[in-house]
Enzyme design. Sequence first.
Site, PDB file in Angstrom:
ATOM      1  N   SER A  41       0.839  -1.199   0.000  1.00  0.00           N
ATOM      2  CA  SER A  41       0.000   0.000   0.000  1.00  0.00           C
ATOM      3  C   SER A  41       0.873   1.247   0.000  1.00  0.00           C
ATOM      4  O   SER A  41       1.900   1.285   0.676  1.00  0.00           O
ATOM      5  CB  SER A  41      -0.901   0.022   1.237  1.00  0.00           C
ATOM      6  N   LYS A  42       0.463   2.250  -0.735  1.00  0.00           N
ATOM      7  CA  LYS A  42       1.262   3.476  -0.780  1.00  0.00           C
ATOM      8  C   LYS A  42       1.060   4.338   0.465  1.00  0.00           C
ATOM      9  O   LYS A  42       1.731   5.357   0.619  1.00  0.00           O
ATOM     10  CB  LYS A  42       0.984   4.264  -2.068  1.00  0.00           C
ATOM     11  N   HIS A  74      -8.508   5.248   1.611  1.00  0.00           N
ATOM     12  CA  HIS A  74      -9.669   6.130   1.521  1.00  0.00           C
ATOM     13  C   HIS A  74     -10.983   5.513   2.000  1.00  0.00           C
ATOM     14  O   HIS A  74     -11.954   6.238   2.247  1.00  0.00           O
ATOM     15  CB  HIS A  74      -9.823   6.687   0.113  1.00  0.00           C
ATOM     16  N   VAL A 131     -11.450   4.907   4.735  1.00  0.00           N
ATOM     17  CA  VAL A 131     -11.568   5.592   6.025  1.00  0.00           C
ATOM     18  C   VAL A 131     -12.597   6.728   5.992  1.00  0.00           C
ATOM     19  O   VAL A 131     -13.181   7.085   7.004  1.00  0.00           O
ATOM     20  CB  VAL A 131     -10.177   6.145   6.457  1.00  0.00           C
ATOM     21  N   GLY A 186     -22.705   4.118   5.634  1.00  0.00           N
ATOM     22  CA  GLY A 186     -22.932   2.740   6.044  1.00  0.00           C
ATOM     23  C   GLY A 186     -22.903   1.758   4.903  1.00  0.00           C
ATOM     24  O   GLY A 186     -22.540   2.098   3.776  1.00  0.00           O
ATOM     25  N   PHE A 237     -31.481   4.768   3.387  1.00  0.00           N
ATOM     26  CA  PHE A 237     -30.499   5.311   2.459  1.00  0.00           C
ATOM     27  C   PHE A 237     -31.159   5.550   1.108  1.00  0.00           C
ATOM     28  O   PHE A 237     -32.190   4.951   0.799  1.00  0.00           O
ATOM     29  CB  PHE A 237     -29.305   4.353   2.320  1.00  0.00           C
ATOM     30  N   GLN A 241     -19.865   8.997 -10.469  1.00  0.00           N
ATOM     31  CA  GLN A 241     -20.923   9.458  -9.575  1.00  0.00           C
ATOM     32  C   GLN A 241     -20.609  10.811  -8.941  1.00  0.00           C
ATOM     33  O   GLN A 241     -19.551  10.985  -8.341  1.00  0.00           O
ATOM     34  CB  GLN A 241     -21.132   8.435  -8.466  1.00  0.00           C
ATOM     35  N   HIS A 279     -21.748  12.896  -5.907  1.00  0.00           N
ATOM     36  CA  HIS A 279     -22.514  12.813  -4.655  1.00  0.00           C
ATOM     37  C   HIS A 279     -23.188  14.169  -4.458  1.00  0.00           C
ATOM     38  O   HIS A 279     -22.524  15.203  -4.558  1.00  0.00           O
ATOM     39  CB  HIS A 279     -21.584  12.496  -3.484  1.00  0.00           C
ATOM     40  N   LEU A 285     -17.222  15.356   1.983  1.00  0.00           N
ATOM     41  CA  LEU A 285     -18.478  14.602   1.942  1.00  0.00           C
ATOM     42  C   LEU A 285     -19.352  14.864   3.167  1.00  0.00           C
ATOM     43  O   LEU A 285     -18.900  14.773   4.298  1.00  0.00           O
ATOM     44  CB  LEU A 285     -18.143  13.105   1.869  1.00  0.00           C
ATOM     45  N   GLU A 322     -24.958  10.884   2.920  1.00  0.00           N
ATOM     46  CA  GLU A 322     -26.361  10.581   2.639  1.00  0.00           C
ATOM     47  C   GLU A 322     -27.086  10.115   3.904  1.00  0.00           C
ATOM     48  O   GLU A 322     -28.305  10.206   4.014  1.00  0.00           O
ATOM     49  CB  GLU A 322     -26.377   9.460   1.590  1.00  0.00           C
ATOM     50  N   ARG A 356     -28.538   9.122  -6.050  1.00  0.00           N
ATOM     51  CA  ARG A 356     -27.563  10.210  -6.137  1.00  0.00           C
ATOM     52  C   ARG A 356     -27.546  10.886  -7.502  1.00  0.00           C
ATOM     53  O   ARG A 356     -27.375  12.096  -7.586  1.00  0.00           O
ATOM     54  CB  ARG A 356     -26.170   9.667  -5.816  1.00  0.00           C
ATOM     55  N   HIS A 413     -17.548  11.658  -6.630  1.00  0.00           N
ATOM     56  CA  HIS A 413     -17.450  10.822  -5.435  1.00  0.00           C
ATOM     57  C   HIS A 413     -16.959   9.423  -5.745  1.00  0.00           C
ATOM     58  O   HIS A 413     -16.205   8.850  -4.963  1.00  0.00           O
ATOM     59  CB  HIS A 413     -18.846  10.754  -4.806  1.00  0.00           C
ATOM     60  N   ARG A 470     -24.379   3.916  -8.869  1.00  0.00           N
ATOM     61  CA  ARG A 470     -24.304   3.113  -7.656  1.00  0.00           C
ATOM     62  C   ARG A 470     -25.250   3.650  -6.588  1.00  0.00           C
ATOM     63  O   ARG A 470     -25.381   4.864  -6.428  1.00  0.00           O
ATOM     64  CB  ARG A 470     -22.878   3.145  -7.101  1.00  0.00           C
ATOM     65  N   GLY A 485     -25.993   4.358  -2.708  1.00  0.00           N
ATOM     66  CA  GLY A 485     -25.246   4.558  -1.464  1.00  0.00           C
ATOM     67  C   GLY A 485     -25.375   3.318  -0.598  1.00  0.00           C
ATOM     68  O   GLY A 485     -26.447   2.715  -0.517  1.00  0.00           O
ATOM     69  N   SER A 521     -21.244   0.239  -1.798  1.00  0.00           N
ATOM     70  CA  SER A 521     -19.805   0.109  -2.072  1.00  0.00           C
ATOM     71  C   SER A 521     -19.045  -0.486  -0.891  1.00  0.00           C
ATOM     72  O   SER A 521     -18.136  -1.282  -1.086  1.00  0.00           O
ATOM     73  CB  SER A 521     -19.198   1.441  -2.487  1.00  0.00           C
ATOM     74  N   LEU A 522     -19.406  -0.110   0.337  1.00  0.00           N
ATOM     75  CA  LEU A 522     -18.730  -0.740   1.475  1.00  0.00           C
ATOM     76  C   LEU A 522     -19.051  -2.231   1.513  1.00  0.00           C
ATOM     77  O   LEU A 522     -18.200  -3.059   1.807  1.00  0.00           O
ATOM     78  CB  LEU A 522     -19.128  -0.056   2.790  1.00  0.00           C
TER      79      LEU A 522
END
Lengths: 593, 252
Positions: free
Chosen positions: A37-38, A45, A47, A52, A117, A231, A233, A243, A246, A286, A354, A389, A391, A394-395
């Site tokens: 990882s750099k 990200h 993070v 949710g 959401f 996308q 946002h 950000l 949502e 979105r 986003h 996508r 909301g 993606s997680l």
Amino acid sequence: MEHFDADILILGAGGAGLRAAIAAAEAAPEMTIALVSKVYPMRSHTVAAEGGSAGVVRPNDSLDNHFNDTVEGGDWLCEQDVVDYFVGHCTREMIQLEHWGCPWSRLPDGHVNVRKFGGMKIERTWFAADRSGFHILHTLFQTSTKYPQIRRFDEFFCVDLIVDDGRVQGAVVLSMASGEFTAITARAVVIATGGAGRVFRQNTNGGIVTGDGMALAYRHGVPLRDMEFVQYHPTCLPGTGILITEGCRGEGALLVNKDNYRYLQDYGLGPVTPEPRNKFMELGPRDRLSQAFWHEERKGRTVTTPQGEAVLLDLRHLGRAKLQERLPLICELAQHFAGIDAATTPIPVRPAVHYTMGGILVDINTASPLPGLFAAGECSSVGIHGANRLGSNSLAELTVFGRVAGEQAAAFARQAPAAKAGDPAKAAEAKALALLQSHGGGERHAALRVEMAVSMEKGCGIYRLGDEMLETCNTLATLKQRYQALTLEDRSRAWNTDWISAIELGFQLEVAEAMAHAALARKESRGAHQRLDGFEARDDVNFLSHSLAHYQDDAAPRISTMPVKITRSPPGQRAYGALGEQLEAARKETTHA
Amino acid sequence: MPETRSDKTIELRVLRYCPSKDAEPSFQSFQVHYTDDMSVLQGLQQIKAELDGSLAFRWSCRMAVCGSCGMMVNGAPMLACNTFLRELAPGPVTLEPLQNFPIERDLIVTVGDFVKKIESIYPYIMPRQPKTVEQGTYLQTPAEMQEYASFADCINCMLCYAACPQFGANPDFIGPGAMALLQRYNGDSRDGGQQARLDQIRGEDGVWSCTAVGLCSEVCPKQVDPANAVNQNKSKSALDFFLSRLRTENVT
């Protein structure tokens, strides 16, 4: 050049990379996993994700509901078999995260709570206050330290893949601290490097989100799929693009224009109810909300801030106690970055880039067409997001397909012959060093980066015009030429971030070109790709297909198409609000008939 | 990137050090154009983009959650991204790498030892009662969550280590951030690894090295209150010591 021999190499240690590493370690405990990882993993990200992660749990919800929301939300450009797999595995991944310690917000009885959401019919978004990505990332990182076979290369930057004999055999990485190279050989490689939102000017993304992995795969002939779908946002701080989740609207926040009018009712999202209902008004998807902002701005109904035009996100009625419980980070961000107390003053917000819906072409097993190469997370296009996508998908994607990638890479590595570094590794090192030593025309890469981002925003924004997209394509071609004549100011080896940024810009220009050319070729409007030059409607006859951008040496990308896998949801009219409700009722009747 | 350049400028005095060129660090001054919404980080970005591309510093999220951009701002540990130039005007503003850590280059310090400390305290759930995914989630009431919730908010920015005189004097001291993380897991109702973690901090570089100065909690940008974690573990460690004596005596 140093050499490290691994069984599996994972590039990127955000949510997807860490989940892949843990899955690989559990599937093949005897294997060595190199995790590159750099940044230190907890800086990735993931993070910054706030709202949710989706997973069906409510008794009144179903996998079919999640499937339908996702496919409709993606304007029928989703791979439906992949969506079925996805929705069927989200919840178990959320439970797995819970077992690993993720502090999901709870109901008073101790069960996990879920919130509303956008575009989701039933509440199914698991949340850890408004720091969901932060907690997922830290949980995965900390859990990953249990496995000694995961060998981390923190702050190592990947300059190229090692591809030989028609398969990937590792990567060449640069220690950012020392400036020295290491060839990491591996029989399977997973790319999990995240998105590319930084190719646009106003965006929610961290500085590291530069599309590295997409460009690495692309340069080795792996197509990038659906890159035109970017996308916006709808609720970000003007200027910085920070950000504002949502999840605010999931908790009941309202969007109003300068006249204190809930303008979304004018864009097919009404009727108005005091608190937004699922799939109505503020809880629309979105793409639609960002498009509504664009129209409001042109109608002169936005508020003017020193950082540009905005609408207002009103959280006041939620009250300070609920805000502190559910949205503490938002309160902090509003306070620090906009000087606003969200409990007493509405927050000015506007759309910002986003998320990249498209990415490295992979199948349901996360395998790319290049043998041994897998991809997961935002850098990939596994096919669940389509043209837009939703909301909280993606997680969930990070965990569902991160796990698949780790397991598949382990299975592939088990049967693949040994990997070697050889000449491709030497060539990669030489190319990176040539950039460091080049004496070009004296131009700084920072200037090129700004021009790229401004041009992408103009040509590939919320609404698009053929001639503007073409102009962006031309600008990018010129920028790529100027890139060849860069001059670095810093020629030292230790922590040369001038050098790293220049390599990143090279990646960004490839990805930006794929986006702009794919956008120009799609002569219709679908999801996040909206045109105003005679192609305002969705065109299922000619464009119910994915785009593929193919890299070509010293030329613009070649764009081709690939069919969409439709298993059980034929393309229908995509609508929200009252019309959406009517259409859904009609569809149900047909199904029951 | 501001579209129209502000007339207001501020001097940033940045500590520079390049290991291949410099025998020791020295300050370099830059004049930065700023607006009222600009952070220290944006000031540094302006220097890097327009004045000196060789300036090295870490950053990413620019919204105070990734923990990358900790540095000394006028002598105090801060996140560059949520410290604003307007609050530091008229300047000059002195920017140095986080104190108590070795400098690698310019504003970049060595992070690896801190990460090793985090890894040393078993930073993961060791289930009190193992469960399969099919058995669903554990129950945990909001009150039970409160036992560890604030400690789980640590972003690993290391400002507390830069503020800690004890860590400054003894780099082997486990330190406030790792103690907060230890308490994050030891306070979690799902966890059964308390004893293993307490054993880790009993030694001379462990919890007893803390002299209760409390600066760690003052500088924390996320109200994690590591000093509280240290204190809780001092009493637990004392009790643990006492109980371990009892256990030993019972055996003999």
